[in-house]
Design a protein around this motif. Structure first.
Motif, mmCIF file in Angstrom:
data_model
loop_
_atom_site.group_PDB
_atom_site.id
_atom_site.type_symbol
_atom_site.label_atom_id
_atom_site.label_comp_id
_atom_site.label_asym_id
_atom_site.label_seq_id
_atom_site.Cartn_x
_atom_site.Cartn_y
_atom_site.Cartn_z
ATOM 1 N N TRP A 12 0.727 -1.196 -0.041
ATOM 2 C CA TRP A 12 0.155 0.013 -0.023
ATOM 3 C C TRP A 12 1.012 1.140 0.021
ATOM 4 C CZ3 TRP A 12 -4.548 -0.292 -1.648
ATOM 5 C CH2 TRP A 12 -5.446 -1.426 -1.651
ATOM 6 N N GLY A 13 2.136 1.213 0.637
ATOM 7 C CA GLY A 13 3.199 2.329 0.448
ATOM 8 C C GLY A 13 3.319 2.613 -0.880
ATOM 9 N N ASN A 14 3.765 1.359 -1.631
ATOM 10 C CA ASN A 14 4.036 1.812 -3.239
ATOM 11 C C ASN A 14 3.023 2.020 -4.067
ATOM 12 O OD1 ASN A 14 6.697 0.913 -2.615
ATOM 13 N ND2 ASN A 14 6.099 -1.426 -2.901
ATOM 14 N N ARG A 15 1.657 1.860 -3.397
ATOM 15 C CA ARG A 15 0.560 2.318 -4.315
ATOM 16 C C ARG A 15 -0.139 3.544 -4.109
ATOM 17 N NH1 ARG A 15 -5.258 -1.311 -4.912
ATOM 18 N NH2 ARG A 15 -6.001 -0.121 -6.356
ATOM 19 N N ALA A 16 0.455 4.106 -2.812
ATOM 20 C CA ALA A 16 -0.134 5.325 -2.377
ATOM 21 C C ALA A 16 -0.461 6.503 -3.473
ATOM 22 C CB ALA A 16 0.817 6.074 -1.405
ATOM 23 N N GLU A 17 0.646 6.730 -4.381
ATOM 24 C CA GLU A 17 0.376 7.878 -5.477
ATOM 25 C C GLU A 17 -0.702 7.593 -6.572
ATOM 26 O OE1 GLU A 17 3.120 10.163 -8.774
ATOM 27 O OE2 GLU A 17 3.953 8.535 -7.502
ATOM 28 N N GLU A 82 3.298 6.632 3.344
ATOM 29 C CA GLU A 82 2.990 7.351 2.180
ATOM 30 C C GLU A 82 1.328 7.682 1.936
ATOM 31 O OE1 GLU A 82 6.532 4.168 2.028
ATOM 32 O OE2 GLU A 82 4.637 4.477 2.908
ATOM 33 N N MET A 83 0.628 6.842 2.486
ATOM 34 C CA MET A 83 -0.758 7.204 2.342
ATOM 35 C C MET A 83 -1.172 8.328 2.983
ATOM 36 S SD MET A 83 -2.837 5.177 0.261
ATOM 37 C CE MET A 83 -2.856 3.531 -0.366
ATOM 38 N N LEU A 84 -0.486 8.637 4.191
ATOM 39 C CA LEU A 84 -0.869 9.577 5.163
ATOM 40 C C LEU A 84 -0.327 11.063 4.599
ATOM 41 C CD1 LEU A 84 -0.247 8.251 8.928
ATOM 42 C CD2 LEU A 84 -2.471 9.027 7.683
ATOM 43 N N ALA A 85 0.780 10.818 3.767
ATOM 44 C CA ALA A 85 1.353 12.001 3.154
ATOM 45 C C ALA A 85 0.500 12.453 2.004
ATOM 46 C CB ALA A 85 2.643 11.696 2.465
ATOM 47 N N GLU A 86 0.055 11.561 1.248
ATOM 48 C CA GLU A 86 -0.804 11.922 0.117
ATOM 49 C C GLU A 86 -2.436 12.603 0.800
ATOM 50 O OE1 GLU A 86 -0.596 11.567 -2.910
ATOM 51 O OE2 GLU A 86 1.299 10.636 -3.170
ATOM 52 N N ALA A 87 -2.778 11.734 1.547
ATOM 53 C CA ALA A 87 -4.028 12.257 2.100
ATOM 54 C C ALA A 87 -3.917 13.838 2.912
ATOM 55 C CB ALA A 87 -4.104 11.443 3.620
ATOM 56 N N GLN A 88 -2.740 13.983 3.259
ATOM 57 C CA GLN A 88 -2.375 15.429 3.878
ATOM 58 C C GLN A 88 -2.536 16.527 2.457
ATOM 59 O OE1 GLN A 88 0.092 16.154 7.418
ATOM 60 N NE2 GLN A 88 0.085 13.682 7.174
ATOM 61 N N ALA A 89 -1.740 15.915 1.675
ATOM 62 C CA ALA A 89 -1.643 16.899 0.718
ATOM 63 C C ALA A 89 -3.045 16.870 -0.307
ATOM 64 C CB ALA A 89 -0.548 16.356 -0.677
ATOM 65 N N ASN A 90 -3.910 15.893 -0.208
ATOM 66 C CA ASN A 90 -5.155 16.066 -0.669
ATOM 67 C C ASN A 90 -6.230 16.867 -0.047
ATOM 68 O OD1 ASN A 90 -4.461 14.436 -2.764
ATOM 69 N ND2 ASN A 90 -5.299 12.487 -1.803
ATOM 70 N N ALA A 91 -5.921 16.915 1.219
ATOM 71 C CA ALA A 91 -6.579 17.666 2.138
ATOM 72 C C ALA A 91 -6.472 19.252 2.069
ATOM 73 C CB ALA A 91 -6.500 17.309 3.698
#
Length: 252
Positions: A12-17, A82-91
């Motif tokens: 899931w880390g690799n798939r985050a983007e 990685e998912m949390l980083a994407e989530a914060q960017a999306n937010a």
């Protein structure tokens, strides 16, 4: 050799983007309004400032962002940084209103009776210990709090020949309807290897969930096996026709 849990986190880390791109499309579409309406049906009748919500397995932040937009107090957890980083960017600016934590859904680091609602989507099927997770979710709910879970019999086609035929028909349907096949951009081999080693790939759900939730102590268990008809986009209905999403709402 990596342990199963490490493989899951790594996948899931690799798939985050790529998964994040999918979530951004959801947020930009028109179905998010149906999602938030469905979630709000389960919230207690009190002031937003008094309601505490836990988004378990937030991924790129879809639920957390929707609920923060509505003014709710949201804590969002995921097992991958990685998912949390994407989530914060999306937010975007909303990120500051959401509490983000790196955490295992099966071992929550919260006090008993902390939340009015815990919710999750497409998570329980890939857990090593889903019964333990459900018990933890029960523990952190306040009395009469609600557990809301959206999931499906993902990868059951590995053990069910009829579902295998359905899965292959779905892949053909995406091509015939010129719809993007959502499996193409995933590492299918890696995901199938994980799915073979987690327990819920073999179970028939949501029947399994109802029995486990009752045993844990949940009450008023309401299951909607047609919720996908209302919440999925037309493209999702083509992609996943053989694996319809269900919704479980259960009270502590």
């Amino acid at each position: 050799m990596k342990e199963l849990g490490e493989k899951i986190v790594s996948y899931w880390g690799n798939r985050a983007e790529g998964y994040s791109e999918y979530n951004r499309e959801e947020l930009a579409g028109d179905k998010w309004q149906d999602w938030i309406t469905e979630i709000k049906k389960q919230l207690p009748k009190k002031e937003k400032s008094e309601i505490r919500i836990l988004d378990i397995g937030t991924g790129p932040g879809f639920f957390a962002i929707l609920l923060a937009q509505e003014g709710y107090q949201v804590t969002a957890i995921d097992c991958t940084a990685e998912m949390l980083a994407e989530a914060q960017a999306n937010a975007g600016a909303l990120a500051a209103q959401i509490t983000w934590k790196l955490m295992d859904a099966q071992k929550l680091e919260f006090a008993d009776e902390s939340f009015d609602l815990v919710l999750s989507r497409n998570l329980t099927w890939v857990l090593e210990e889903p019964e333990t997770a459900y018990a933890e979710w029960y523990r952190v709910l306040k009395p009469e709090g609600i557990m809301l879970n959206f999931d499906a019999n993902w990868y059951r086609y590995l053990y069910d020949e009829e579902m295998r035929k359905g899965y292959e028909a779905d892949r053909a349907a995406t091509e015939a309807n010129q719809v993007r096949d959502e499996y193409i951009n995933t590492d299918i081999d890696a995901m199938e290897e994980i799915a073979k080693n987690v327990p819920l790939s073999r179970k028939l759900r949501p029947e399994w969930d109802r029995e486990v939730l009752q045993h844990i102590g949940f009450s008023d268990i309401d299951i909607d096996t047609d919720i996908w008809k209302h919440l999925w986009t037309e493209d999702e209905k083509v992609n996943f026709a053989s694996t319809p999403m269900f919704r479980i709402a259960a009270m502590r």
